[in-house]
Each structure stands twice: as structure tokens, then as C-alpha cells.
Write an enzyme that holds these catalytic residues in place. Structure first.
Site, PDB file in Angstrom:
ATOM      1  N   ASP A 240      38.370  38.291  47.437  1.00  0.00           N
ATOM      2  CA  ASP A 240      37.045  38.541  46.908  1.00  0.00           C
ATOM      3  C   ASP A 240      36.074  38.636  48.063  1.00  0.00           C
ATOM      4  OD1 ASP A 240      37.228  38.477  44.263  1.00  0.00           O
ATOM      5  OD2 ASP A 240      36.079  36.636  44.001  1.00  0.00           O
TER       6      ASP A 240
ATOM      7  N   PHE B 175      25.135  38.547  32.356  1.00  0.00           N
ATOM      8  CA  PHE B 175      25.769  39.375  33.383  1.00  0.00           C
ATOM      9  C   PHE B 175      27.259  39.504  33.096  1.00  0.00           C
ATOM     10  CE2 PHE B 175      28.395  39.385  37.244  1.00  0.00           C
ATOM     11  CZ  PHE B 175      28.111  40.680  37.648  1.00  0.00           C
TER      12      PHE B 175
ATOM     13  N   GLU C 109      31.915  43.858  34.127  1.00  0.00           N
ATOM     14  CA  GLU C 109      32.199  45.216  33.632  1.00  0.00           C
ATOM     15  C   GLU C 109      30.951  46.100  33.701  1.00  0.00           C
ATOM     16  OE1 GLU C 109      33.369  42.535  32.138  1.00  0.00           O
ATOM     17  OE2 GLU C 109      35.522  42.888  32.362  1.00  0.00           O
ATOM     18  N   THR C 110      29.813  45.549  33.234  1.00  0.00           N
ATOM     19  CA  THR C 110      28.586  46.357  33.198  1.00  0.00           C
ATOM     20  C   THR C 110      27.838  46.280  34.527  1.00  0.00           C
ATOM     21  OG1 THR C 110      27.348  44.469  32.345  1.00  0.00           O
ATOM     22  CG2 THR C 110      28.282  45.991  30.730  1.00  0.00           C
TER      23      THR C 110
ATOM     24  N   MET D  73      25.430  44.451  35.176  1.00  0.00           N
ATOM     25  CA  MET D  73      24.000  44.322  34.887  1.00  0.00           C
ATOM     26  C   MET D  73      23.779  43.061  34.057  1.00  0.00           C
ATOM     27  SD  MET D  73      22.592  48.102  33.849  1.00  0.00           S
ATOM     28  CE  MET D  73      23.588  48.269  32.398  1.00  0.00           C
TER      29      MET D  73
ATOM     30  N   ASP E 267      39.887  36.704  36.035  1.00  0.00           N
ATOM     31  CA  ASP E 267      40.848  36.780  37.135  1.00  0.00           C
ATOM     32  C   ASP E 267      42.253  36.382  36.680  1.00  0.00           C
ATOM     33  OD1 ASP E 267      39.009  37.493  39.104  1.00  0.00           O
ATOM     34  OD2 ASP E 267      38.436  35.399  39.443  1.00  0.00           O
TER      35      ASP E 267
HETATM   36  N1  LIG Z   1      23.356  37.991  37.823  1.00  0.00           N
HETATM   37  C1  LIG Z   1      23.448  39.282  37.982  1.00  0.00           C
HETATM   38  N2  LIG Z   1      22.684  40.126  37.286  1.00  0.00           N
HETATM   39  C2  LIG Z   1      22.799  41.439  37.450  1.00  0.00           C
HETATM   40  N3  LIG Z   1      23.630  42.032  38.292  1.00  0.00           N
HETATM   41  C3  LIG Z   1      24.410  41.273  39.035  1.00  0.00           C
HETATM   42  C4  LIG Z   1      24.379  39.857  38.921  1.00  0.00           C
HETATM   43  N4  LIG Z   1      25.287  39.349  39.778  1.00  0.00           N
HETATM   44  C5  LIG Z   1      25.857  40.396  40.378  1.00  0.00           C
HETATM   45  N5  LIG Z   1      25.344  41.562  39.950  1.00  0.00           N
HETATM   46  C6  LIG Z   1      25.737  42.916  40.345  1.00  0.00           C
HETATM   47  O1  LIG Z   1      27.021  43.182  39.871  1.00  0.00           O
HETATM   48  C7  LIG Z   1      27.903  43.506  40.940  1.00  0.00           C
HETATM   49  C8  LIG Z   1      29.284  43.002  40.664  1.00  0.00           C
HETATM   50  O2  LIG Z   1      29.288  41.585  40.658  1.00  0.00           O
HETATM   51  P1  LIG Z   1      30.647  40.782  40.694  1.00  0.00           P
HETATM   52  O3  LIG Z   1      30.335  39.331  40.649  1.00  0.00           O
HETATM   53  O4  LIG Z   1      31.604  41.362  39.736  1.00  0.00           O
HETATM   54  O5  LIG Z   1      31.232  41.166  42.080  1.00  0.00           O
HETATM   55  P2  LIG Z   1      30.758  40.679  43.485  1.00  0.00           P
HETATM   56  O6  LIG Z   1      30.310  39.278  43.344  1.00  0.00           O
HETATM   57  O7  LIG Z   1      29.826  41.645  44.073  1.00  0.00           O
HETATM   58  O8  LIG Z   1      32.015  40.827  44.299  1.00  0.00           O
HETATM   59  P3  LIG Z   1      33.232  39.840  44.391  1.00  0.00           P
HETATM   60  O9  LIG Z   1      34.261  40.463  43.508  1.00  0.00           O
HETATM   61  O10 LIG Z   1      33.529  39.934  45.820  1.00  0.00           O
HETATM   62  O11 LIG Z   1      32.810  38.483  43.958  1.00  0.00           O
HETATM   63  C9  LIG Z   1      27.243  42.889  42.158  1.00  0.00           C
HETATM   64  O12 LIG Z   1      27.600  43.564  43.322  1.00  0.00           O
HETATM   65  C10 LIG Z   1      25.771  43.074  41.846  1.00  0.00           C
HETATM   66  O13 LIG Z   1      25.361  44.376  42.176  1.00  0.00           O
END
Ligand SMILES: Nc1ncnc2c1ncn2[C@@H]1O[C@H](COP(=O)(O)OP(=O)(O)OP(=O)(O)O)[C@@H](O)[C@H]1O
Ligand SMILES: [K+]
Ligand SMILES: [Mg+2]
EC number: 7.2.2.6
Length: 676
Positions: free
Chosen positions: A303, A372, A375-376, A378, A518
């Protein structure tokens, strides 16, 4: 890690191991180890011949036979001692875990009443309340409240951790203590199946099974033993035919010297010690197989956030686009984050405070929070007045806005890209079809990552960083940390796809994770390391759990696995090389004993045939305890490619294995010859 766990072998462990060495003489238990079983049978035969020489019509030297008996007995005892010593720390740890497991009372909720019951009566699905100062009566998930929990009983770590309902930090372990507040917990395991129960079984080695590698090696050792057994058994009649008189104890001594007793005696100790090293590292491996698989890993999936970076992605700046203001970006970001419990969401509100900005929070009243999702990518809120507020990955928000007929401000991408190029994560903030600006989330690469990835590369392991983040940020962090490949904008299912792709190429894959999403990937990976702070689903799918919840530990786990495999390989090479050398001491001696004219065969110029045989046998016995420290600690090594490593090991342990016994036997012979 507490001192108790770290303490090396103490006198109690050694004392217990000595006792266990004798208990392990039980032939039924000994049959598990065919090489040493053959030695034990030989020991028994020599004992009988010493006690009842008349029956065997042996013309013998009782003193010699008795000496052979004792050397053989010690050979078996030394092997038992090695295994018992390796088991020792685990057993001691299991005892201390059992003490923490002592009966706990639980406040069980039945309808609206609370009944105090013993924890042993709790079943899956029961609801309990645990307040400040009380022990958590079983494994479970927090369904209400927030509390800090002292988990030192299992992790050895004294700093309490926060457990709260929802999200990825909601799982609690029986036997740990709530040190503040009060939580409602749904029990998730039946009696006898809890984490502590599994941990006890694990460190005790109660259910230890041979791993596939160990099985393959055992088969080789058994085959060698059988071959030498046949050789030695047929030697008797052949010698008889030639009118050469070979005594049975001499033949048994020959057999024991030839069969691979060194590795036979140390094999299980090596495996147990490998598991133990992982455990001392606060990682629970559910099987020895998992530790070995770690040693064979070709690809590691990591990650970004929280593994390679610190993961406390904090909002550090609001950047308006399309002529909006910092105030408006901040305000909408804050309204969309009021109920966002992720560190990112909370940091938005903290940044508002820091910048002394205000948001009209009443707008959010009665709105529907949008959590949050990976998948989205957002999160946000649907306001009561119909407006929809979103913040998230730039591409995701852009698509969302365009889908509603909105336009993307021209300066959005350039601002977003410059954040990403610095390794930060840009989150776009939008309301309905209008994008207001960006939140700059800052995160830093953990120190020392590059060195560790260099090390992995030298071991021939490929690292792939999977992140939900945008390609630019991903590329920056990948470059900074020095990973081999990266996959950006990845969804949870993409991890499984990468794992399958690598496995289809015949590679073994390791990964870490903590969320419920995961779990499938953790199960698919050959080595899945779940975080103890993670969800129950993740912990059940994985074959290892890190009690300290440090995902980057996977790197060390792989090193320990490698070391285990190497130690086994090195000692096998050493053992077999050793036996070849003993051949040169003992075969000539046997024949000189029968035909004194053959003394030209005495290439090592040993004192006498008798002392040559005894010296070879003594060397064969004492090499086992001499190698125990190496078996337990593992061989030292520098990370390098497997083929290079193999060549080096054959050189050191193969050639060393041939030379050492010549010197050893010669030295022992100098002493023994004086005595016989
Ligand atoms: N709380 C949140 N609200 C809105 N968007 C978010 C939030 N947290 C993360 N994101 C957005 O969603 C994306 C994906 O987040 P996710 O946690 O799946 O992966 P990551 O943390 O970037 O990567 P990793 O897989 O290395 O943990 C982030 O890169 C960010 O742009
Ligand atoms: K041997
Ligand atoms: Mg994440």
C-alpha cells in the site's frame, strides 16, 4: 515489545529443555524423526549387547560397547535438547498467556438488562459492555462507543490504542483491558477459538505440522538413511564371507556416522526457531508454512498510504480554482467532512480551525452523509436543500461534475498536478456541477524505505506499490521510495488482479492489508499479513497478523523466512558433507581392525582403529549441540540473489563441512587415543 518476551534463553528454559530431552526419548514420539529413531534403535541394540554379551555370542570388549552406547545415547539426547530448547521460549510464552486468560467476568446484555456472567459462557453474537478498568471478555467488534485499550497482554506494547465503532479500528481482543471510557462489543468468537487460544496453540507449537519444504527434506534424509542402512546391513554378511570379523557395535557406529544425524537432529529446531523469530518480532504466523512461503516470495504488493508513507494524510492548504475563494473551498470542504471520520476528513476541520475560517454548519443539518469508499474515491453529504457536496480524487470528482452537466475549471488540473508532483494528494471539492477548488493532503515517505527496497531488490524481490491515489502522486512517491512498479487509481479488486497475474507467472506474492476490502486479496496472496488493528475479516483471511500493526514489517518477515530456508539449506549441506568426511575416518579403521595389514588406509593417521571409531562417533554427537546456536539464531547473510547465495553457501557449508570433521576427529582422537 515487553522485556519478558524479548528475554533470551534463561535458566528455566534450559532446565526444562534438559528434562524434555529425556521425555522425548519415548520411541513413539521419536518415530516422527526417522533419522534419530534409527540412532535410538542402534543405541538400544548396543545397550543389550553390553548388558547381555552372552546372548549375542560377542567376544567383546564391554568397555568399548559401553562407550559406544553412551555416545549414541548422547547423540539422541543432544538432538532432543535442540528441539526442546527451540520450543522453550514458546512454551514459556504460552504459560504466561494462559495466566492472562484466567477467568474474566462479562457484563452481558440480554434485551435491556445486564447480567454478569463468566467469559467462558459467551458465544458468537453476544453483546457485552466493557467499562473503564475492565478486561474485554472475548474477541469482538466495537458496535458502540470509543475507548482506549491496553493491549500489552498480547502485543507487549504498553501505549493504549483507541478502539471505536465503525471503520477499520473496531476489533478488540479478549484479555486486553479498557483503560478509559466505555464500549459495547459484539462477541465474534466461541470459547476455545479466540485469538489468545490460537496464539497459545501457536507458540506452544501444539499443532505444529511439517511444512512442505520440511517434508521434502525429510524424505531425502529418510532415503539416505535407508540406503546406508542397507549398505551397513549387507556389509556384515559380505565381511563374514571374506572371513573378516565385524562387530555389530562397530557397524552401528558406522551407520550412525554415515546417516545425516546433524541435520536430522536439528531440522525441527530450525523450523521452530524460525517461527519463534517471527513471533518475537510480534508477528503471529498461523503456520510454519506461512513463514517458509515468506522466504520464497518473489513479489511484494504494498500500500502507499500508511505502509510506504506515514499515512496521516493531513490537509495543509485549500487552493481555490476558477476564481473561487479560499473561504468557499474551505467551507464546502468542511461541510462535506463534518461526519467524515477518516484522518483526511478530520484534518479538513482542523485546517479550518488553524486558518480561522468558518463554515455554516447548520447547512448540514438533516443531510445525508456519504461515507468515503475506495470504489468511488469520494465522500460528502447530500444536503436537505437538495444540493450535493462532494470531495475526493480529482478525476472522480471531475467525472461526477461533468455527469451533471458541469464544466471543469481550466486551472484545476495544473494546480492538482503540482500538488501530485510534490507527492501530495489533491482532493477536489465540488457542489453539484461546480468545482470550487482543491484540498492539499500532505503525506511523507517513511525514512529508510529506499534502503529497504534496495535490499529487497538484491534478494530478487519485486515491489509493486498499489494505491488509490492519482498516477502523478503515485509516481512521485514511487520514485522517492524506490519501489519497482506502481499501480495508481487502483480499486481493492485491482490488488487481487495483480496478485493473480503474478501467481500465474509462477511467482509467490506477499501483501499486507487491514480493511475488510483487503480480505480477499490477503487470502489470495501466498503470504498475507493483516494488521492487528484491522478488521476481523482481514485477520481471518490472512496467514499472519502483525500485533504492532506496522504494514512495512512484511519486509522483515520476508527476511526471516529467507533466513529460515537458508539456515536449513546450509545445515543440510554441512551435515551431508560431514558424513562424507567421517567415512574416511571410520571405514579404514573398521578394516584395519579386521585386517591389520590394511593400515595404509589410515589416511588421517589416527591413533588406533578403536579410537578412530570412537572419535568419529564423538564428533558426530557433539557437532549437534555445537550447531544449536546457529540453528536457533539462523545463519547470518547479506541480501543477494538466490543463485549467488546458493553458490556461496555450498562453498562455505559444503567445503567447511568436509574440512571441519577432519580437524575435529583428529583432535578428538589425540585425546581418546591416550585413554583407550
Ligand atoms: N476521506 C476521503 N474523502 C474523500 N476522498 C478521499 C478520502 N480519503 C481518500 N480519498 C481519495 O480517494 C483516493 C483513494 O483512497 P484509498 O484510501 O483507497 O487509497 P490510498 O489511501 O490513496 O492509497 P493506498 O491504497 O495506498 O492506501 C485517495 O487517493 C484520495 O484521492
Ligand atoms: K551422521
Ligand atoms: Mg488507504
Amino acid at each position: 515489545m515487553n522485556a519478558k518476551r524479548k528475554s533470551m534463553l534463561n535458566s528455566a528454559i534450559v532446565g526444562r529443555a534438559v528434562k524434555d530431552s529425556f521425555i522425548k526419548l519415548n520411541p513413539i514420539a521419536m518415530m516422527k524423526n526417522p533419522v534419530m529413531f534409527v540412532v535410538e534403535v542402534g543405541t538400544a541394540i548396543v545397550l543389550l549387547m553390553t548388558l547381555f554379551p552372552g546372548y549375542f555370542n560377542a567376544k567383546d570388549d564391554i568397555g568399548f560397547n559401553l562407550t559406544v552406547f553412551f555416545i549414541l545415547l548422547f547423540t539422541v539426547l543432544f538432538a532432543n535438547f535442540a528441539e526442546a530448547l527451540a520450543e522453550g521460549r514458546g512454551k514459556a510464552q504460552a504459560d504466561s498467556l494462559k495466566r492472562t486468560k484466567k477467568e474474566i467476568t462479562a457484563n452481558k446484555m440480554t434485551g435491556s438488562t445486564i447480567k454478569v456472567v463468566p467469559s467462558t459462557e459467551l458465544r458468537k453474537g453476544d453483546i457485552v459492555i466493557v467499562s473503564h478498568g475492565e478486561m474485554i471478555p472475548g474477541d469482538g467488534e466495537v458496535i458502540e462507543g470509543l475507548a482506549s485499550v491496553d493491549e500489552s497482554a498480547i502485543t507487549g506494547e504498553s501505549a493504549p490504542v483507541i478502539k471505536e465503532a465503525g471503520g477499520d479500528f473496531g476489533s478488540v481482543t479478549g484479555g486486553t483491558r479498557v483503560v478509559s471510557d466505555r464500549i459495547v462489543v459484539r462477541i465474534t468468537s466461541d470459547p476455545g477459538e479466540s485469538f489468545i487460544d490460537r496464539m497459545i496453540a501457536l507458540v506452544e507449537g501444539a499443532k505444529r505440522q511439517k511444512t512442505p519444504n520440511e517434508l521434502a527434506l525429510s524424505t531425502l534424509l529418510v532415503s539416505l538413511t535407508l540406503i546406508f542402512l542397507i549398505v551397513v546391513v549387507t556389509l556384515g554378511p559380505i565381511a563374514g564371507y571374506l572371513d573378516i570379523d565385524l562387530q555389530v557395535p562397530v557397524l552401528i557406529a558406522l551407520l550412525v556416522c554415515l546417516i545425516p544425524t546433524t541435520i536430522g537432529g536439528l531440522l525441527s529446531a530450525i523450523g521452530i526457531a524460525g517461527m519463534d523469530r517471527v513471533t518475537q518480532f510480534n508477528v503471529l504466523a498461523m503456520s510454519g508454512k506461512a513463514v517458509e512461503a515468506a522466504g520464497d516470495i518473489n513479489t511484494m504488493i504494498l500500500d502507499k498510504t500508511g505502509t510506504i508513507t506515514f499515512g496521516n494524510r493531513m490537509a495543509s492548504e485549500f487552493i481555490p480554482v476558477g476564481g473561487e475563494s479560499v473561504q468557499s473551498v474551505g467551507e464546502w470542504a468542511a461541510i462535506g467532512s463534518l461526519q467524515d471520520e477518516t484522518p483526511e476528513g478530520r484534518s479538513v476541520l482542523e485546517l479550518m480551525k488553524k486558518l480561522k475560517l468558518n463554515a455554516n454548519e447548520s447547512l448540514a443539518a438533516g443531510g445525508e452523509f456519504i461515507e468515503f469508499k475506495a470504489e468511488t474515491r469520494m465522500s460528502g453529504i447530500d444536503l436537505k436543500d437538495g444540493r450535493k457536496v462532494r470531495k475526493g480524487a480529482v478525476d472522480a470528482v471531475k467525472r461526477w461534475v461533468v455527469a451533471q452537466g458541469g464544466a471543469v475549471p481550466k486551472d484545476l488540473d495544473s494546480h492538482g498536478d503540482s500538488i501530485a508532483r510534490e507527492g501530495g494528494t489533491p482532493l477536489a471539492v465540488a457542489v453539484d456541477n461546480r468545482i470550487y477548488g482543491l484540498i492539499y493532503l500532505k503525506d511523507t515517505v517513511k525514512p529508510g524505505m529506499r534502503e529497504r527496497f534496495d535490499e529487497l531488490r538484491r534478494m530478487g524481490i519485486k515491489t509493486i506499490m498499489c494505491t488509490g491515489d492519482n498516477p502523478l502522486t503515485a509516481a512521485t512517491i514511487a520514485r522517492e521510495a524506490g519501489v519497482d512498479e506502481f499501480i495508481a487509481e487502483s480499486k481493492p479488486e485491482d490488488k487481487i488482479a495483480v496478485i493473480r497475474r503474478e501467481q500465474a507467472e509462477g511467482k509467490l506474492v506477499a501483501m499486507t492489508g487491514d480493511g475488510t476490502n483487503d480480505a480477499p486479496a490477503l487470502a489470495q496472496a501466498d503470504v498475507g499479513l493483516a494488521m492487528n488493528s484491522g478488521t476481523i475479516a482481514a485477520k481471518e483471511a490472512a496467514n499472519m497478523v502483525d500485533l504492532d500493526s506496522d504494514p512495512s514489517k512484511i519486509i522483515e518477515v520476508v527476511s526471516i523466512g529467507k533466513q529460515l530456508l537458508m539456515t536449513r539449506g546450509a545445515l543440510t549441506t554441512f551435515s551431508i558433507a560431514n558424513d562424507i568426511a567421517k567415512y574416511f575416518a571410520i571405514i579404514p579403521a573398521m578394516f584395519i581392525l579386521a585386517i591389520p595389514e590394511m593400515s595404509v588406509l589410515n589416511v588421517m593417521s589416527l591413533g588406533s582403529p578403536m579410537s578412530a571409531i570412537l572419535s568419529a562417533l564423538i564428533f558426530n554427537a557433539i557437532i549437534i549441540p555445537l550447531l544449536i546456536p546457529l540453528a536457533m539464531k539462523g545463519v547470518a547473510y547479506k541480501p543477494m540473489k538466490a543463485t549467488k547465495l546458493l553458490r556461496r553457501n555450498i562453498l562455505v557449508y559444503g567445503i567447511g563441512g568436509v574440512i571441519v570433521p577432519f580437524i575435529g576427529i583428529k583432535l578428538i582422537d589425540l585425546v581418546v587415543h591416550l585413554l583407550v
